[in-house]
Design a protein around this motif. Sequence first.
Motif, PDB file in Angstrom:
ATOM      1  N   THR A  64      33.244  40.298  34.300  1.00  0.00           N
ATOM      2  CA  THR A  64      34.234  40.830  33.213  1.00  0.00           C
ATOM      3  C   THR A  64      35.386  41.098  33.742  1.00  0.00           C
ATOM      4  O   THR A  64      36.576  40.932  33.128  1.00  0.00           O
ATOM      5  CB  THR A  64      33.792  42.111  32.576  1.00  0.00           C
ATOM      6  N   GLY A  65      35.637  41.396  35.070  1.00  0.00           N
ATOM      7  CA  GLY A  65      36.900  41.557  35.709  1.00  0.00           C
ATOM      8  C   GLY A  65      37.562  40.494  36.095  1.00  0.00           C
ATOM      9  O   GLY A  65      38.713  40.632  36.530  1.00  0.00           O
ATOM     10  N   GLY A  66      36.943  39.291  36.286  1.00  0.00           N
ATOM     11  CA  GLY A  66      37.574  38.088  36.982  1.00  0.00           C
ATOM     12  C   GLY A  66      37.919  38.092  38.412  1.00  0.00           C
ATOM     13  O   GLY A  66      36.949  38.869  39.038  1.00  0.00           O
ATOM     14  N   PHE A  67      39.022  38.066  38.896  1.00  0.00           N
ATOM     15  CA  PHE A  67      39.531  38.218  40.252  1.00  0.00           C
ATOM     16  C   PHE A  67      41.027  38.246  40.359  1.00  0.00           C
ATOM     17  O   PHE A  67      41.728  37.651  39.382  1.00  0.00           O
ATOM     18  CB  PHE A  67      38.798  37.286  41.134  1.00  0.00           C
ATOM     19  N   LYS A  68      41.276  38.631  41.591  1.00  0.00           N
ATOM     20  CA  LYS A  68      43.037  38.423  41.658  1.00  0.00           C
ATOM     21  C   LYS A  68      43.168  37.821  43.073  1.00  0.00           C
ATOM     22  O   LYS A  68      42.354  38.092  44.064  1.00  0.00           O
ATOM     23  CB  LYS A  68      43.413  39.837  41.860  1.00  0.00           C
ATOM     24  N   LEU A  69      44.169  37.242  43.421  1.00  0.00           N
ATOM     25  CA  LEU A  69      44.542  36.473  44.528  1.00  0.00           C
ATOM     26  C   LEU A  69      46.171  36.678  44.777  1.00  0.00           C
ATOM     27  O   LEU A  69      47.003  36.863  43.961  1.00  0.00           O
ATOM     28  CB  LEU A  69      44.403  34.846  44.335  1.00  0.00           C
ATOM     29  N   PHE A  70      46.390  36.729  46.042  1.00  0.00           N
ATOM     30  CA  PHE A  70      47.820  37.028  46.455  1.00  0.00           C
ATOM     31  C   PHE A  70      48.120  35.853  47.745  1.00  0.00           C
ATOM     32  O   PHE A  70      47.413  35.630  48.207  1.00  0.00           O
ATOM     33  CB  PHE A  70      47.957  38.279  47.041  1.00  0.00           C
TER      34      PHE A  70
END
Length: 417
Positions: free
Chosen positions: A192-198
């Motif tokens: 449900t939170g997905g993900f984050k990329l940088f």
Amino acid sequence: MSKLPADRPTATLLLGIPMVIWRDGKGEWQVFEDRCPHRLAPLSEGRLDPAHGTLMCSYHGWQFDSTGQCTLIPQIGDPAAMKVACSSKKTCARRFPAQVNQGLLWVWPDSTSAMSAVATTPALCSQYGVEGWTLLGGEWFARDLEYGYDTLMENLFDPSHIPFAHHGIMGSASRDKALPLDITTTADVTPTGGFKLFRNCAPFRTAAPTDTTNNFIPPVLNSSLQINTEKGTTTVLNFYGIPLAPGKSRVITAFFTNSKVPSIVKKLVSKFEWVFHLGQNLVLDSDAMLLHVQERLLHEGRDPNWRTAFFLPATSDTGIIKFRHWYHDCAGGDIPWLGNLKHQGLGPIKPREVVMNRYSQHVVGCKSCSEALRWIQRLQRVSLGLASVAAAACISVVAAAAATTTAATGASGILQS
């Protein structure tokens, strides 16, 4: 919502379900399944009855209120019989829970779980309507695409294709300026939170250094926050990926900036929104055929398993891996299509003119672009008319000159004799 006509029903598609969007007598938007319970005719071909605020089927005139309840069957003359028939669930149109938020219509594609729809918050843009943020391009942009949801979302998490697939189109993006990318994961995949990329640079050389954070908000939003580290300004690119049917999706975009935009520029952009759309469509055209074919090679090729079909050795492929991880391992790896759509293949590769048909995929549903097209067509007709008049005048002058020459030649002959 500003692009939807309020005076007639509009056909749409979501998760393979044909739907009709219409505005009732109270000015509220309703979404029904696009089929009349009488003989299954598409309600989107019907019309609105302003006197009663109902949706009328154009086949036999049945009318439905905002709840889907049938209110009129013209073929039944007896009021008592009419009441009995209209009270039957069999005469009801199937209604889907819907809400308007941030200028978009959000539809819950399950007519039996209205309470769950109310309790679920849509994946909204945090910049929309917030002071200090300007929506670039005037309004939301939308286009239907000839490839599916997973292919669309995977592509949105693949920045390294930009200087190649969009060479010479997106700003200064070009093949000779391409850079390797070191993409890191700042928040790993959850259902449900997905993900984050940088990443700390663009996929091609730019004048100013840029830090970019990609945030996936399941199941539809890719929000790309780009910070110009020299100026301290931020641009946010929001992409919504909507599954329409197998091999078909819709992208909806909104780009925001916290840079100061002069009011005159905002007014001009709002007035000539279609100019911004030209650029958007050009970008989507430039990799449309690649994605259309790639999808078929993956899903219907010799190896449908992305882990073995793809070879992803670079850190620039991190976004592809993370999205595929979420899609396959958290979301089941497939769209919950209804009925026979579950087993429907993608079919053969379509012609380029179909895959890149801007008119059917965007222009017909965009007020700004369709109005611009009408003006261009008017100008073409006027230009053609002026050209015809000019040609006729030119022919008259030439004919007159020819007649004068003939007369002069005849007179000369008489004098000589």
